[in-house]
Motif scaffolding. Structure first.
Motif, mmCIF file in Angstrom:
data_model
loop_
_atom_site.group_PDB
_atom_site.id
_atom_site.type_symbol
_atom_site.label_atom_id
_atom_site.label_comp_id
_atom_site.label_asym_id
_atom_site.label_seq_id
_atom_site.Cartn_x
_atom_site.Cartn_y
_atom_site.Cartn_z
ATOM 1 N N PHE A 1 0.048 -14.082 -13.167
ATOM 2 C CA PHE A 1 0.459 -13.020 -14.195
ATOM 3 C C PHE A 1 -0.293 -11.623 -13.685
ATOM 4 C CE2 PHE A 1 -0.663 -10.065 -17.669
ATOM 5 C CZ PHE A 1 0.551 -10.023 -18.402
ATOM 6 N N GLN A 2 -1.382 -11.763 -13.047
ATOM 7 C CA GLN A 2 -1.872 -10.693 -12.459
ATOM 8 C C GLN A 2 -1.231 -10.211 -11.066
ATOM 9 O OE1 GLN A 2 -4.339 -8.559 -13.923
ATOM 10 N NE2 GLN A 2 -3.858 -7.197 -11.990
ATOM 11 N N ILE A 3 -1.128 -11.160 -10.341
ATOM 12 C CA ILE A 3 -0.499 -10.982 -9.073
ATOM 13 C C ILE A 3 0.974 -10.241 -9.317
ATOM 14 C CG2 ILE A 3 0.767 -11.873 -6.895
ATOM 15 C CD1 ILE A 3 -1.369 -14.145 -7.124
ATOM 16 N N LYS A 4 1.668 -10.846 -10.486
ATOM 17 C CA LYS A 4 3.012 -10.155 -10.746
ATOM 18 C C LYS A 4 2.751 -8.788 -11.378
ATOM 19 C CE LYS A 4 7.429 -9.879 -11.780
ATOM 20 N NZ LYS A 4 8.332 -10.145 -10.926
ATOM 21 N N ASP A 5 1.637 -8.354 -12.003
ATOM 22 C CA ASP A 5 1.250 -7.061 -12.438
ATOM 23 C C ASP A 5 0.983 -6.321 -11.185
ATOM 24 O OD1 ASP A 5 1.400 -6.609 -15.061
ATOM 25 O OD2 ASP A 5 -0.854 -6.272 -15.320
ATOM 26 N N ASP A 6 0.398 -6.650 -10.104
ATOM 27 C CA ASP A 6 -0.119 -5.948 -9.014
ATOM 28 C C ASP A 6 1.368 -5.691 -8.121
ATOM 29 O OD1 ASP A 6 -2.702 -5.912 -9.549
ATOM 30 O OD2 ASP A 6 -2.987 -7.779 -8.375
ATOM 31 N N ILE A 7 2.049 -6.516 -8.058
ATOM 32 C CA ILE A 7 3.513 -6.194 -7.414
ATOM 33 C C ILE A 7 4.210 -5.251 -8.060
ATOM 34 C CG2 ILE A 7 5.927 -7.267 -6.861
ATOM 35 C CD1 ILE A 7 4.344 -10.116 -6.341
ATOM 36 N N LEU A 8 4.276 -5.416 -9.601
ATOM 37 C CA LEU A 8 4.939 -4.349 -10.300
ATOM 38 C C LEU A 8 4.222 -3.025 -10.305
ATOM 39 C CD1 LEU A 8 5.736 -6.242 -13.698
ATOM 40 C CD2 LEU A 8 7.427 -5.372 -11.928
ATOM 41 N N LYS B 1 -7.966 -3.156 -4.626
ATOM 42 C CA LYS B 1 -7.595 -4.268 -3.529
ATOM 43 C C LYS B 1 -6.782 -5.398 -4.009
ATOM 44 C CE LYS B 1 -11.249 -2.643 -0.453
ATOM 45 N NZ LYS B 1 -12.463 -1.874 -1.117
ATOM 46 N N THR B 2 -5.537 -5.327 -4.169
ATOM 47 C CA THR B 2 -4.643 -6.355 -4.659
ATOM 48 C C THR B 2 -4.403 -7.132 -3.361
ATOM 49 O OG1 THR B 2 -2.576 -5.209 -4.025
ATOM 50 C CG2 THR B 2 -3.592 -4.550 -6.236
ATOM 51 N N LEU B 3 -3.809 -8.385 -3.702
ATOM 52 C CA LEU B 3 -3.451 -9.417 -2.734
ATOM 53 C C LEU B 3 -2.451 -8.666 -1.765
ATOM 54 C CD1 LEU B 3 -3.570 -12.188 -1.524
ATOM 55 C CD2 LEU B 3 -1.816 -12.803 -3.373
ATOM 56 N N LEU B 4 -1.421 -7.936 -2.372
ATOM 57 C CA LEU B 4 -0.692 -7.168 -1.381
ATOM 58 C C LEU B 4 -1.461 -6.214 -0.396
ATOM 59 C CD1 LEU B 4 1.810 -5.803 -4.198
ATOM 60 C CD2 LEU B 4 2.548 -7.459 -2.348
ATOM 61 N N MET B 5 -2.540 -5.485 -0.549
ATOM 62 C CA MET B 5 -3.244 -4.826 0.197
ATOM 63 C C MET B 5 -4.028 -5.595 1.109
ATOM 64 S SD MET B 5 -2.070 -1.812 -0.198
ATOM 65 C CE MET B 5 -1.181 -1.105 -1.227
ATOM 66 N N ILE B 6 -4.802 -6.983 0.497
ATOM 67 C CA ILE B 6 -5.575 -7.427 1.414
ATOM 68 C C ILE B 6 -4.781 -8.157 2.542
ATOM 69 C CG2 ILE B 6 -6.928 -9.703 1.313
ATOM 70 C CD1 ILE B 6 -7.904 -8.812 -1.419
ATOM 71 N N LYS B 7 -3.482 -8.769 2.180
ATOM 72 C CA LYS B 7 -2.995 -9.549 3.396
ATOM 73 C C LYS B 7 -2.262 -8.366 4.200
ATOM 74 C CE LYS B 7 -2.869 -13.340 3.483
ATOM 75 N NZ LYS B 7 -4.230 -14.076 3.923
ATOM 76 N N ALA B 8 -1.901 -7.162 3.780
ATOM 77 C CA ALA B 8 -1.316 -6.382 4.669
ATOM 78 C C ALA B 8 -2.525 -5.833 5.448
ATOM 79 C CB ALA B 8 -0.747 -5.288 3.790
ATOM 80 N N TYR B 9 -3.501 -5.517 5.210
ATOM 81 C CA TYR B 9 -4.834 -5.385 5.917
ATOM 82 C C TYR B 9 -5.246 -6.333 6.791
ATOM 83 C CZ TYR B 9 -9.334 -3.319 6.825
ATOM 84 O OH TYR B 9 -10.642 -2.958 7.377
ATOM 85 N N GLU B 10 -5.145 -7.413 6.429
ATOM 86 C CA GLU B 10 -5.831 -8.761 7.459
ATOM 87 C C GLU B 10 -4.636 -9.077 8.753
ATOM 88 O OE1 GLU B 10 -5.724 -12.421 5.295
ATOM 89 O OE2 GLU B 10 -7.565 -11.781 4.297
ATOM 90 N N VAL C 1 3.377 -3.344 3.646
ATOM 91 C CA VAL C 1 2.885 -4.358 2.662
ATOM 92 C C VAL C 1 4.463 -5.487 3.137
ATOM 93 C CG1 VAL C 1 3.190 -5.118 0.355
ATOM 94 C CG2 VAL C 1 1.631 -3.229 0.963
ATOM 95 N N VAL C 2 5.608 -4.643 3.189
ATOM 96 C CA VAL C 2 6.781 -5.639 3.418
ATOM 97 C C VAL C 2 6.791 -6.121 4.684
ATOM 98 C CG1 VAL C 2 9.442 -5.480 3.511
ATOM 99 C CG2 VAL C 2 8.086 -4.249 1.435
ATOM 100 N N SER C 3 6.467 -5.128 5.672
ATOM 101 C CA SER C 3 6.570 -5.337 7.216
ATOM 102 C C SER C 3 5.691 -6.449 7.646
ATOM 103 C CB SER C 3 6.922 -4.193 8.166
ATOM 104 O OG SER C 3 5.401 -3.641 8.014
ATOM 105 N N THR C 4 4.385 -6.492 6.885
ATOM 106 C CA THR C 4 3.438 -7.609 7.435
ATOM 107 C C THR C 4 3.695 -9.006 6.994
ATOM 108 O OG1 THR C 4 1.901 -6.759 5.575
ATOM 109 C CG2 THR C 4 1.599 -5.955 7.831
ATOM 110 N N GLY C 5 4.507 -8.994 5.922
ATOM 111 C CA GLY C 5 4.960 -10.305 5.243
ATOM 112 C C GLY C 5 3.910 -10.490 4.002
ATOM 113 N N SER C 6 3.249 -9.486 3.536
ATOM 114 C CA SER C 6 2.245 -9.426 2.555
ATOM 115 C C SER C 6 3.011 -9.637 1.148
ATOM 116 C CB SER C 6 1.358 -8.063 2.577
ATOM 117 O OG SER C 6 0.396 -8.333 1.315
ATOM 118 N N TYR C 7 4.214 -8.772 1.201
ATOM 119 C CA TYR C 7 4.950 -8.872 -0.230
ATOM 120 C C TYR C 7 5.510 -10.435 -0.530
ATOM 121 C CZ TYR C 7 8.669 -8.241 -3.485
ATOM 122 O OH TYR C 7 9.564 -8.189 -4.452
ATOM 123 N N ASN C 8 5.870 -11.062 0.639
ATOM 124 C CA ASN C 8 6.774 -12.447 0.653
ATOM 125 C C ASN C 8 5.472 -13.408 0.377
ATOM 126 O OD1 ASN C 8 9.433 -11.745 0.801
ATOM 127 N ND2 ASN C 8 9.292 -11.940 2.725
#
Length: 345
Positions: A227-234, A256-265, A296-303
Motif C-alpha cells: 500500500f505504501q509503495i503504491k502511495d509513493d508511486i502515486l 527517500k522512497t523505494l523509487l528514489m533509493i533504487k534510482a540512486y543505487e 526513475v524510469v530509465s534506471t529501472g527503479s519504477y519497474n
C-alpha cells in the motif's frame, strides 16, 4: 459497480454516519467556544474525504469470525480518529499546506488566527485530543471487556510502532545511504501496522479469535507495505486531481522512497549528486522534476518498485488462504489487495 464495491460503499456510509454521530455528541457536551471550534475543525478534517480503508479493515477482520453488527461499526471509527491524529502531526512535521485537496489542519486554523506559531500549537493539541477520542470510541463500543482489552492493547502497540516508524522516517533524511531494508522496516512500522495489520487484528480480537492472528499479521504486513509503495508511486507519477496533493510534495519533502533509493543505487556519481540535490531543494522546478522522473524510469527503479509491490501482494494472499474464516470476507480481503495494486488515489 460489482458486489464488493457495493459492500464497501455500504460500509463507508455506516462509518461516515458513526463518525458524524460521535463528533456531534462531543460538540453537544462542550460549552467552551474555543474548544468547540477545535472539535468542529477536527470533525471537518476527519469527514473530508478519505477512503475509510482502516475501519473497513477492522470490520472485515471482525466479519471473518462474526456477523457485522452495530458494535463493530462503533469500534471501527477508532482507527479513523487515530488516522486524523497522525495526519495532523505528520503535516506539521512535513510543513504540508494541503491534505485531501484542502488546507492541512494547521493551515486551516491559521486562516482564522493569522498566527502561524499558535496555529501549529493548536494543531498539536488537537491531534492529542483526537487520539484520546480514538480510544474512547473503541472502549465504549459495547464489546466484552476481555476482547476490548486485547483490542485496545493492540491499538496502543500500533500507535507505538507508528511513532517508531516516524522516527525512522525523520532520521532517514540525515542518511545519504538509507537502504531498502531500512525503508521496508519504515513502511511496516509507519504504514502497514496502522493501515492494514493493526485494524485487521483488532477486528479479529473483538470477535474473540486468536488462532488465526499470525496469518492475519503476515497478510497485513505484506499488503500494508505494498500500500505504501503504491502511495509513493502515486506521489511521483499520480494525478494531483485524484491524489489531492501536490505531485511534487514527496520530492520537496526529501522523501527517500523505494523509487528514489533504487534510482540512486543504479546511477553514476553525477546522477547521484543530482538526485540528492533534487531531494534537498525544497522547491523543485518543473524541468528538474521531469528529469528526476525520467531517471526513475530509465534506471529501472519504477519497474523494480512495481515488482516488489506485486510480490508483497502475492505473499499476503498466500497467508490469507491459511485463515479459517468466512469465505466471503476472505474474498473481500483479496479484492482489497487488488484494489491497492490498481488504485489511482
Amino acid at each position: 459497480m460489482n458486489e464488493y464495491s457495493i459492500h464497501l460503499s455500504s460500509l463507508k456510509d455506516k462509518i461516515e454516519k458513526e463518525l458524524k454521530n460521535f463528533f456531534e455528541k462531543k460538540l453537544d457536551a462542550c460549552d467552551d467556544e474555543n474548544i468547540r471550534y477545535v472539535i468542529k475543525e477536527l470533525m471537518e478534517f476527519t469527514m473530508n474525504g478519505g477512503k475509510r480503508l482502516r475501519p473497513i479493515m477492522m470490520i472485515t477482520g471482525y466479519s471473518l469470525f462474526h456477523d457485522i453488527d452495530d458494535n463493530i461499526i462503533k469500534a471501527s471509527i477508532s482507527i479513523e480518529l487515530a488516522q486524523s491524529y497522525l495526519l495532523i502531526h505528520d503535516d506539521i512535521m512535513d510543513q504540508s499546506d494541503m491534505r485531501r485537496g484542502r488546507p492541512s489542519f494547521h493551515r486551516s486554523v491559521e486562516t482564522r488566527l493569522n498566527d502561524p506559531r499558535n496555529s501549529m500549537n493548536i494543531a498539536i493539541v488537537a491531534g492529542d485530543l483526537i487520539d484520546s477520542f480514538s480510544h474512547e470510541a473503541l472502549l465504549t463500543s459495547g464489546f466484552d471487556i476481555k476482547n476490548l482489552i486485547s483490542a485496545d492493547y493492540e491499538f496502543s502497540k500500533v500507535i507505538e510502532d507508528t511513532g517508531k516508524g516516524q522516527l525512522i522516517d525523520i532520521f532517514s533524511s540525515l542518511d545519504d545511504e538509507f537502504s531498502e531494508s531500512r525503508l521496508m522496516k519504515l513502511h511496516y512500522m509507519k504504514t502497514a501496522r496502522y493501515t492494514i495489520e493493526g485494524p485487521l487484528v483488532m477486528g479479529a480480537m473483538l470477535a474473540g479469535n486468536k488462532k488465526d492472528i499470525d496469518y492475519l499479521r503476515i497478510y497485513g504486513k505484506n499488503i500494508g507495505i505494498a500500500f505504501q509503495i503504491k502511495d509513493d508511486i502515486l506521489g511521483l507519477f499520480g494525478d494531483e486531481k485524484q491524489t489531492g496533493k501536490s505531485i511534487k510534495s514527496d520530492v520537496n519533502e526529501g522523501k527517500k522512497t523505494l523509487l528514489m533509493i533504487k534510482a540512486y543505487e543504479r546511477s553514476n556519481s553525477m546522477i547521484k549528486d543530482y538526485i540528492k540535490t533534487c531531494l534537498s531543494s525544497g522547491d523543485i522546478s518543473d524541468i528538474d522534476f521531469k528529469k528526476l522522473k525520467d531517471i526513475v524510469v530509465s534506471t529501472g527503479s519504477y519497474n523494480y518498485s512495481l515488482k516488489i509491490m506485486e510480490d508483497l501482494i502475492s505473499k499476503g494472499k498466500s497467508a490469507l488462504k491459511m485463515v479459517s474464516g468466512n469465505e466471503e470476507s476472505k474474498a473481500m480481503l483479496e479484492y482489497l489487495s487488488d484494489y491497492i495494486l490498481n488504485r489511482s488515489n
